[in-house]
Design a protein around this motif. Sequence first.
Motif, PDB file in Angstrom:
ATOM      1  N   ALA A 199       0.829  -1.208   0.000  1.00 13.33           N
ATOM      2  CA  ALA A 199       0.000   0.000   0.000  1.00 13.33           C
ATOM      3  C   ALA A 199       0.863   1.258   0.000  1.00 13.33           C
ATOM      4  O   ALA A 199       2.000   1.260   0.482  1.00 13.33           O
ATOM      5  CB  ALA A 199      -0.913   0.001   1.217  1.00 13.33           C
TER       6      ALA A 199
ATOM      7  N   THR B  77      -2.106  -4.831  -8.431  1.00  6.92           N
ATOM      8  CA  THR B  77      -2.958  -4.202  -7.434  1.00  6.92           C
ATOM      9  C   THR B  77      -2.370  -2.868  -7.013  1.00  6.92           C
ATOM     10  O   THR B  77      -1.171  -2.625  -7.150  1.00  6.92           O
ATOM     11  CB  THR B  77      -3.112  -5.094  -6.182  1.00  6.92           C
ATOM     12  OG1 THR B  77      -1.812  -5.319  -5.590  1.00  6.92           O
ATOM     13  CG2 THR B  77      -3.737  -6.431  -6.539  1.00  6.92           C
ATOM     14  N   ASP B  78      -3.232  -2.008  -6.484  1.00  8.75           N
ATOM     15  CA  ASP B  78      -2.805  -0.704  -5.972  1.00  8.75           C
ATOM     16  C   ASP B  78      -3.707  -0.354  -4.796  1.00  8.75           C
ATOM     17  O   ASP B  78      -4.944  -0.401  -4.924  1.00  8.75           O
ATOM     18  CB  ASP B  78      -2.908   0.358  -7.068  1.00  8.75           C
ATOM     19  CG  ASP B  78      -2.520   1.739  -6.576  1.00  8.75           C
ATOM     20  OD1 ASP B  78      -1.320   1.980  -6.379  1.00  8.75           O
ATOM     21  OD2 ASP B  78      -3.429   2.567  -6.369  1.00  8.75           O
ATOM     22  N   ILE B  79      -3.117  -0.019  -3.651  1.00 13.58           N
ATOM     23  CA  ILE B  79      -3.882   0.359  -2.466  1.00 13.58           C
ATOM     24  C   ILE B  79      -3.357   1.690  -1.938  1.00 13.58           C
ATOM     25  O   ILE B  79      -2.154   1.879  -1.786  1.00 13.58           O
ATOM     26  CB  ILE B  79      -3.788  -0.722  -1.374  1.00 13.58           C
ATOM     27  CG1 ILE B  79      -4.430  -2.034  -1.863  1.00 13.58           C
ATOM     28  CG2 ILE B  79      -4.480  -0.260  -0.094  1.00 13.58           C
ATOM     29  CD1 ILE B  79      -4.299  -3.183  -0.892  1.00 13.58           C
TER      30      ILE B  79
ATOM     31  N   ARG C 258      -9.645   3.285   2.915  1.00  9.82           N
ATOM     32  CA  ARG C 258      -8.592   2.946   1.968  1.00  9.82           C
ATOM     33  C   ARG C 258      -9.232   2.705   0.599  1.00  9.82           C
ATOM     34  O   ARG C 258     -10.365   2.239   0.514  1.00  9.82           O
ATOM     35  CB  ARG C 258      -7.855   1.689   2.399  1.00  9.82           C
ATOM     36  CG  ARG C 258      -6.728   1.917   3.385  1.00  9.82           C
ATOM     37  CD  ARG C 258      -7.218   2.257   4.751  1.00  9.82           C
ATOM     38  NE  ARG C 258      -6.089   2.238   5.705  1.00  9.82           N
ATOM     39  CZ  ARG C 258      -5.993   3.012   6.739  1.00  9.82           C
ATOM     40  NH1 ARG C 258      -6.933   3.900   6.990  1.00  9.82           N
ATOM     41  NH2 ARG C 258      -4.972   2.918   7.562  1.00  9.82           N
TER      42      ARG C 258
ATOM     43  N   GLY D 233      -8.675   0.825  -3.090  1.00  8.51           N
ATOM     44  CA  GLY D 233      -7.887  -0.221  -3.738  1.00  8.51           C
ATOM     45  C   GLY D 233      -8.381  -0.523  -5.140  1.00  8.51           C
ATOM     46  O   GLY D 233      -9.575  -0.426  -5.430  1.00  8.51           O
ATOM     47  N   THR D 234      -7.442  -0.884  -6.008  1.00  8.40           N
ATOM     48  CA  THR D 234      -7.769  -1.272  -7.381  1.00  8.40           C
ATOM     49  C   THR D 234      -6.985  -2.523  -7.744  1.00  8.40           C
ATOM     50  O   THR D 234      -5.797  -2.632  -7.429  1.00  8.40           O
ATOM     51  CB  THR D 234      -7.425  -0.149  -8.379  1.00  8.40           C
ATOM     52  OG1 THR D 234      -8.030   1.071  -7.959  1.00  8.40           O
ATOM     53  CG2 THR D 234      -7.923  -0.487  -9.774  1.00  8.40           C
TER      54      THR D 234
ATOM     55  N   ARG E 169     -12.622  -2.236  -8.233  1.00 15.15           N
ATOM     56  CA  ARG E 169     -12.399  -1.062  -7.395  1.00 15.15           C
ATOM     57  C   ARG E 169     -13.036  -1.331  -6.041  1.00 15.15           C
ATOM     58  O   ARG E 169     -14.177  -1.796  -5.963  1.00 15.15           O
ATOM     59  CB  ARG E 169     -13.022   0.171  -8.013  1.00 15.15           C
ATOM     60  CG  ARG E 169     -12.568   1.477  -7.365  1.00 15.15           C
ATOM     61  CD  ARG E 169     -11.270   1.971  -7.972  1.00 15.15           C
ATOM     62  NE  ARG E 169     -11.486   2.541  -9.291  1.00 15.15           N
ATOM     63  CZ  ARG E 169     -10.516   2.901 -10.113  1.00 15.15           C
ATOM     64  NH1 ARG E 169      -9.247   2.737  -9.765  1.00 15.15           N
ATOM     65  NH2 ARG E 169     -10.784   3.404 -11.300  1.00 15.15           N
TER      66      ARG E 169
ATOM     67  N   THR F  36      -6.571  -1.531   5.435  1.00 11.65           N
ATOM     68  CA  THR F  36      -5.772  -2.089   4.344  1.00 11.65           C
ATOM     69  C   THR F  36      -5.919  -3.592   4.289  1.00 11.65           C
ATOM     70  O   THR F  36      -5.965  -4.184   3.197  1.00 11.65           O
ATOM     71  CB  THR F  36      -4.294  -1.699   4.529  1.00 11.65           C
ATOM     72  OG1 THR F  36      -4.182  -0.268   4.498  1.00 11.65           O
ATOM     73  CG2 THR F  36      -3.425  -2.284   3.431  1.00 11.65           C
TER      74      THR F  36
ATOM     75  N   LEU G 287      -8.803  -4.797   2.098  1.00 20.09           N
ATOM     76  CA  LEU G 287      -8.552  -4.753   0.660  1.00 20.09           C
ATOM     77  C   LEU G 287      -7.574  -5.850   0.245  1.00 20.09           C
ATOM     78  O   LEU G 287      -7.781  -6.532  -0.767  1.00 20.09           O
ATOM     79  CB  LEU G 287      -8.010  -3.383   0.271  1.00 20.09           C
ATOM     80  CG  LEU G 287      -8.920  -2.191   0.573  1.00 20.09           C
ATOM     81  CD1 LEU G 287      -8.276  -0.902   0.094  1.00 20.09           C
ATOM     82  CD2 LEU G 287     -10.282  -2.360  -0.064  1.00 20.09           C
ATOM     83  N   GLN G 288      -6.508  -6.022   1.017  1.00 18.77           N
ATOM     84  CA  GLN G 288      -5.538  -7.060   0.691  1.00 18.77           C
ATOM     85  C   GLN G 288      -6.172  -8.440   0.743  1.00 18.77           C
ATOM     86  O   GLN G 288      -5.868  -9.308  -0.079  1.00 18.77           O
ATOM     87  CB  GLN G 288      -4.345  -6.971   1.636  1.00 18.77           C
ATOM     88  CG  GLN G 288      -3.475  -5.746   1.400  1.00 18.77           C
ATOM     89  CD  GLN G 288      -2.360  -5.596   2.409  1.00 18.77           C
ATOM     90  OE1 GLN G 288      -2.449  -6.053   3.547  1.00 18.77           O
ATOM     91  NE2 GLN G 288      -1.275  -4.936   2.008  1.00 18.77           N
TER      92      GLN G 288
ATOM     93  N   PHE H 240      -8.310  -8.849  -2.450  1.00 17.02           N
ATOM     94  CA  PHE H 240      -7.475  -9.013  -3.636  1.00 17.02           C
ATOM     95  C   PHE H 240      -6.764 -10.363  -3.630  1.00 17.02           C
ATOM     96  O   PHE H 240      -6.549 -10.973  -4.687  1.00 17.02           O
ATOM     97  CB  PHE H 240      -6.469  -7.870  -3.725  1.00 17.02           C
ATOM     98  CG  PHE H 240      -7.093  -6.527  -4.022  1.00 17.02           C
ATOM     99  CD1 PHE H 240      -8.412  -6.431  -4.464  1.00 17.02           C
ATOM    100  CD2 PHE H 240      -6.367  -5.352  -3.852  1.00 17.02           C
ATOM    101  CE1 PHE H 240      -8.995  -5.197  -4.730  1.00 17.02           C
ATOM    102  CE2 PHE H 240      -6.942  -4.116  -4.127  1.00 17.02           C
ATOM    103  CZ  PHE H 240      -8.260  -4.038  -4.561  1.00 17.02           C
TER     104      PHE H 240
END
Length: 333
Positions: free
Chosen positions: A150, A176-178, A235, A237-238, A298, A304, A307-308, A311
């Motif tokens: 992240a 991935t992007d956070i 947060r 995330g994508t 999205r 975090t 989201l992790q 993903f």
Amino acid sequence: MSSPHQSEIDPELEGEDTDASIPAAFEAYAEESLPNATPRGHGKDGTLFARFARTGSKTRLVRDRFSVPLHLTGTLSHDPLGPTACIQEPTGGVTHGDRHEITIEAIDEATAVVTTQSATKIHSMHSDYAHLDTTITVDESSYLEYLPGAVIVNEDARLLQTTEINLASTSVFLTTDIFAPDGLSAHTPFSFDHYRSQIDVYQENALTYTDVTNIEPDTESENNCPPAQFTGDNRIGTLYIFTPDPLSAAPVVSDRCNCTLADLVEQIRSCIQDGSDDNPGLTAGVTRLPADAGICVRAIGETTDMLQGLFSEIRESFRQIAFDISTPTDRWY
């Protein structure tokens, strides 16, 4: 296949922001002097180049080079998919005037994974800005996962994050992007100065997709994503999966794979539903990208880890579909 703009880092250009697309706001930040460091001096400009290629029956890291503060210590071999490389940044974070440039290539039917050792911490700034620039190239019949930690943005920080992705018609790429807006301490969420992230995707050298997130908490602009769109310390995330439709058009996937993009979207919706049931603070959606380039997930979550976790479930599901293999336990050493 190589990037239409740069195939690797030109040593003569190291230490300079040479991209004409640097937004005007960040060009203005760069005019501000750094009080305690030489602009673009030693330790401020990190560069890293890594190329993966299949040699015989295995994928190997066939070429790499880097400069402080970025570091790469060989590869790990715990993943049946291919080698894993962990990008290290031992200085403890990114601060004003830092320019990091990462270039990763997967060629000759390579299959590989690239991670980072931890989250990227963007420290508070009083002048200038930080620029994290990444160029990814995935050649024909190759597969790459790029899974950075992240990005944590502290109070008064200014961060420009640019990513260029170059794909062939038969390559497959997952990334991935956070983004965390509240820093490492008791900072108020969204108290940073300016955060901008831009992803440009080229397929067969043609620009097919651009995604821009621009957040200036104290600025009103039609191009600004105001923090009022989010709640608390959410947060963002994508996750992207770029793949041909059907997946079997990519020779790198399993011979038993008969999945289409429509099938993949439904499978990911199931993962999202399961994740939302387990985490009421998680909201996510999936969509197909233009020109059937792949899919985008999205998500907004309270932590975090939420989201992790989501993903990771999607990544595991995709690996099972495309390669008939599971994701191993994460390792950084």
